[in-house]
Motif scaffolding. Structure first.
Motif, PDB file in Angstrom:
ATOM      1  N   MET B   1       0.844  -1.212   0.000  1.00 29.63           N
ATOM      2  CA  MET B   1       0.000   0.000   0.000  1.00 29.63           C
ATOM      3  C   MET B   1       0.866   1.244   0.000  1.00 29.63           C
ATOM      4  SD  MET B   1      -3.143   1.510   1.139  1.00 29.63           S
ATOM      5  CE  MET B   1      -3.824  -0.034   1.669  1.00 29.63           C
ATOM      6  N   TYR B   2       0.527   2.177  -0.831  1.00 27.75           N
ATOM      7  CA  TYR B   2       1.397   3.340  -0.994  1.00 27.75           C
ATOM      8  C   TYR B   2       0.850   4.607  -0.337  1.00 27.75           C
ATOM      9  CZ  TYR B   2       4.408   0.942  -4.275  1.00 27.75           C
ATOM     10  OH  TYR B   2       5.299   0.089  -4.842  1.00 27.75           O
ATOM     11  N   THR B   3      -0.115   4.461   0.550  1.00 25.42           N
ATOM     12  CA  THR B   3      -0.729   5.684   1.078  1.00 25.42           C
ATOM     13  C   THR B   3       0.096   6.297   2.183  1.00 25.42           C
ATOM     14  OG1 THR B   3      -2.034   4.216   2.399  1.00 25.42           O
ATOM     15  CG2 THR B   3      -3.128   5.216   0.515  1.00 25.42           C
ATOM     16  N   GLN B   4       0.698   7.428   1.896  1.00 27.76           N
ATOM     17  CA  GLN B   4       1.509   8.049   2.936  1.00 27.76           C
ATOM     18  C   GLN B   4       0.614   8.701   3.972  1.00 27.76           C
ATOM     19  OE1 GLN B   4       0.897  10.168   0.327  1.00 27.76           O
ATOM     20  NE2 GLN B   4       1.901  12.122   0.606  1.00 27.76           N
ATOM     21  N   LEU B   6      -1.512   7.387   5.723  1.00 28.62           N
ATOM     22  CA  LEU B   6      -1.630   6.516   6.893  1.00 28.62           C
ATOM     23  C   LEU B   6      -0.462   6.693   7.851  1.00 28.62           C
ATOM     24  CD1 LEU B   6      -2.773   3.367   4.971  1.00 28.62           C
ATOM     25  CD2 LEU B   6      -4.132   4.598   6.643  1.00 28.62           C
ATOM     26  N   ARG B  28      13.457  -8.475  12.645  1.00 32.25           N
ATOM     27  CA  ARG B  28      12.638  -8.640  11.438  1.00 32.25           C
ATOM     28  C   ARG B  28      13.513  -8.564  10.184  1.00 32.25           C
ATOM     29  NH1 ARG B  28       7.730  -4.977  10.595  1.00 32.25           N
ATOM     30  NH2 ARG B  28       7.458  -6.522   8.953  1.00 32.25           N
ATOM     31  N   ASN B  38       3.669   1.384   7.132  1.00 29.51           N
ATOM     32  CA  ASN B  38       3.042   1.677   8.427  1.00 29.51           C
ATOM     33  C   ASN B  38       3.678   0.939   9.585  1.00 29.51           C
ATOM     34  OD1 ASN B  38       1.109   3.388   7.155  1.00 29.51           O
ATOM     35  ND2 ASN B  38       0.167   1.518   6.372  1.00 29.51           N
ATOM     36  N   LEU B  95       8.938   8.408 -11.367  1.00 31.64           N
ATOM     37  CA  LEU B  95       7.639   8.499 -10.695  1.00 31.64           C
ATOM     38  C   LEU B  95       7.395   7.310  -9.763  1.00 31.64           C
ATOM     39  CD1 LEU B  95       5.506   9.985 -13.602  1.00 31.64           C
ATOM     40  CD2 LEU B  95       6.548  11.167 -11.688  1.00 31.64           C
ATOM     41  N   TYR B  96       7.784   6.078 -10.167  1.00 31.39           N
ATOM     42  CA  TYR B  96       7.629   4.939  -9.231  1.00 31.39           C
ATOM     43  C   TYR B  96       8.425   5.221  -7.959  1.00 31.39           C
ATOM     44  CZ  TYR B  96       7.130   2.184 -13.668  1.00 31.39           C
ATOM     45  OH  TYR B  96       6.808   1.711 -14.912  1.00 31.39           O
ATOM     46  N   ALA B  99       6.969   7.810  -5.636  1.00 31.64           N
ATOM     47  CA  ALA B  99       5.847   7.219  -4.903  1.00 31.64           C
ATOM     48  C   ALA B  99       6.368   6.373  -3.742  1.00 31.64           C
ATOM     49  CB  ALA B  99       4.978   6.384  -5.839  1.00 31.64           C
ATOM     50  N   GLU B 102       7.679   8.687  -0.988  1.00 28.91           N
ATOM     51  CA  GLU B 102       6.592   9.355  -0.268  1.00 28.91           C
ATOM     52  C   GLU B 102       5.990   8.501   0.841  1.00 28.91           C
ATOM     53  OE1 GLU B 102       3.675  11.633  -2.835  1.00 28.91           O
ATOM     54  OE2 GLU B 102       5.004  10.725  -4.310  1.00 28.91           O
ATOM     55  N   SER B 107       6.244  14.623   1.339  1.00 30.37           N
ATOM     56  CA  SER B 107       5.361  14.789   0.186  1.00 30.37           C
ATOM     57  C   SER B 107       6.189  14.891  -1.092  1.00 30.37           C
ATOM     58  CB  SER B 107       4.496  16.039   0.341  1.00 30.37           C
ATOM     59  OG  SER B 107       5.287  17.190   0.156  1.00 30.37           O
ATOM     60  N   ARG B 108       5.549  14.589  -2.215  1.00 23.44           N
ATOM     61  CA  ARG B 108       6.198  14.711  -3.522  1.00 23.44           C
ATOM     62  C   ARG B 108       6.749  16.122  -3.702  1.00 23.44           C
ATOM     63  NH1 ARG B 108       5.181  12.127  -8.592  1.00 23.44           N
ATOM     64  NH2 ARG B 108       4.602  10.483  -7.173  1.00 23.44           N
ATOM     65  N   GLU B 109       5.941  17.098  -3.310  1.00 27.61           N
ATOM     66  CA  GLU B 109       6.329  18.495  -3.525  1.00 27.61           C
ATOM     67  C   GLU B 109       7.573  18.852  -2.716  1.00 27.61           C
ATOM     68  OE1 GLU B 109       3.289  17.327  -3.074  1.00 27.61           O
ATOM     69  OE2 GLU B 109       2.209  17.918  -4.874  1.00 27.61           O
ATOM     70  N   ASP B 113      10.938  20.004  -4.464  1.00 31.26           N
ATOM     71  CA  ASP B 113      11.446  21.329  -4.100  1.00 31.26           C
ATOM     72  C   ASP B 113      12.883  21.253  -3.554  1.00 31.26           C
ATOM     73  OD1 ASP B 113       9.138  22.473  -4.990  1.00 31.26           O
ATOM     74  OD2 ASP B 113       8.277  22.860  -3.014  1.00 31.26           O
TER      75      ASP B 113
END
Lengths: 95, 330
Positions: B1-4, B6, B28, B38, B95-96, B99, B102, B107-109, B113
């Motif tokens: 899952m790529y949702t930052q 979370l 681990r 996460n 772009l991969y 992602a 991130e 953030s990407r920005e 920057d």
């Protein structure tokens, strides 16, 4: 000046007819139409897909990895849910 | 899952670096488990990976510039289509990787920057110019060849999103190296001038390509912890040697001479190269390579000239959202 943030989308692709959409990655786009076009460009440059779903990342509810024990342990202890738990006499053959 | 998104919901106990958690984390890693966004991780692991993955992403994006330089001047339509596809791939790889970076919480920005402000680095190899068509062949053959050597072990990196991005990148990258080598084969079978052009390109790229593997093991500042955390599976010098051993026979096939008169083959079959001039590497890293200023100027120009597109897209999305909520209220 910092660049304003663009929303994040999760991309799912169905590779061939009959297979489910599978998560392949994520991307940024300001709306769903642009997310779909960007997903086409980023994730299907070699004919990887027949269908794309894009979902706003913020719409996903995920399980908490810290609670994975509590979440998944009940299934691990129930080995009788698997076919190999049961003995069938060899003479019966494949079942 | 790529949702930052979370990641930010996690509690703030990371800063305290609970010794128990750190030991559990290392256990681990030692058990070859993959760390996911996460999961708990030491702050230094997060920082190291954010730096490495974002630099890798910046490199892919800046790497489009030296090759993009030749798209309009490719000698045939076939070569032009291949080069265009390769440069598009580099953009996709960037772009991969953004992602994946991130997912660690930036953030990407912020990442972009930092690069535009000159605070984040990209691979020094892209600060060298592409003077002739043979440079395009050499980049595919050697620069992409070296990148593959580096990236294959990263497919087994302990951080899940990075490893998955690398698997995808490696699959696509092998076409890059083959198309480069094909260009070299064609030039080397061509006229004397064409072969001389191929030799000249090899002469200019050889040493910078060896530097791509980073400083010698004795002086590398990031290696120890990266190895412990299984971000890195092989040392800089090990990968460099593997690359040289793989490349020498390819150069021999082309009938080209590696610009290292001191190179010898030892009893085990390894090709031993001469001392690398690390002062050149440091100079390029410090911003004094042949194209550092050009590359940064081109990235900033592209970013600034795209600002109105980002603004327009955001304004359009906001207007549509507003209209939809107004309709829903009726």
């Amino acid at each position: 000046m910092a660049t304003p943030n663009t929303p994040l989308w999760e991309v799912f692709i169905r590779s061939r007819n009959g297979l489910a959409h599978k998560h392949v990655g994520s991307l940024h786009a300001s709306d769903a139409t642009m997310a779909l076009q960007a997903a086409r460009d980023i994730y299907t440059r070699r004919g990887e897909g027949l269908s794309i779903w894009v979902v706003p990342s913020s719409a996903i509810t995920a399980s908490d990895p810290a609670e994975k024990g509590m979440m998944f342990e009940p299934a691990e202890s129930k080995i009788y849910r698997h076919p190999t738990f049961y003995e069938v006499p060899e003479e019966v053959g494949h079942m | 899952m790529y949702t930052q998104a979370l990641n930010t919901a996690e509690t703030d106990d990371r800063g305290l670096e609970d010794a128990g958690k750190a030991a559990q984390f290392q256990a681990r890693i030692d058990a070859e488990e993959r760390i996911e966004p996460n999961d708990w991780m030491p702050a230094a692991y997060r920082k190291t990976l954010t730096r490495q993955i974002s630099q890798h992403a910046h490199s892919e994006i800046v790497g489009m510039l030296p090759e993009g330089n030749w798209i309009t001047r490719a000698p045939t339509l076939r070569r032009k289509a291949a080069l265009l596809a390769k440069v598009q791939d580099e953009c996709g790889h960037g772009l991969y990787l953004y992602a994946a970076a991130e997912t660690l919480g930036s953030s990407r920005e912020e990442l972009v920057d930092a690069m535009l402000a000159g605070k984040a680095k990209y691979s020094s190899i892209f600060n060298y110019p592409t003077l002739t068509w043979a440079d395009i062949g050499t980049i595919g053959w050697l620069v992409d060849g070296a990148a593959i050597m580096n990236q294959i072990p990263l497919c087994r990196c302990s951080y899940g999103p990075y490893a998955r991005a690398m698997i995808r990148v490696c699959k696509e990258e092998s076409f890059h190296q083959r198309q480069g080598y094909e260009i070299m084969v064609t030039l080397c079978r061509g006229s004397d001038e064409q072969k001389a052009m191929a030799q000249d390109a090899l002469n200019r790229w050889w040493w910078p390509v060896l530097m791509m593997f980073g400083p010698p093991d004795a002086t590398s500042q990031h290696s120890d912890t990266s190895t412990k955390w299984k971000i890195k599976r092989f040392s800089n010098d090990e990968l460099r040697q593997k690359f040289v051993d793989a490349t020498v026979p390819q150069a021999q096939y082309l009938g080209l001479t590696i610009p290292d008169p001191g190179m010898t083959q030892d009893a085990d079959g390894h090709w031993r190269y001469s001392e690398i001039d690390w002062s050149e590497f440091k100079q390029v890293l410090a911003g004094n390579g042949p194209c550092n200023r050009d590359r940064m100027a081109a990235r900033r120009k592209a970013h600034e000239e795209g600002a109105w597109v980002r603004e327009a897209a955001a304004a359009y999305a906001a207007k549509r959202a507003q209209r939809q909520s107004a309709q829903a209220a009726e």
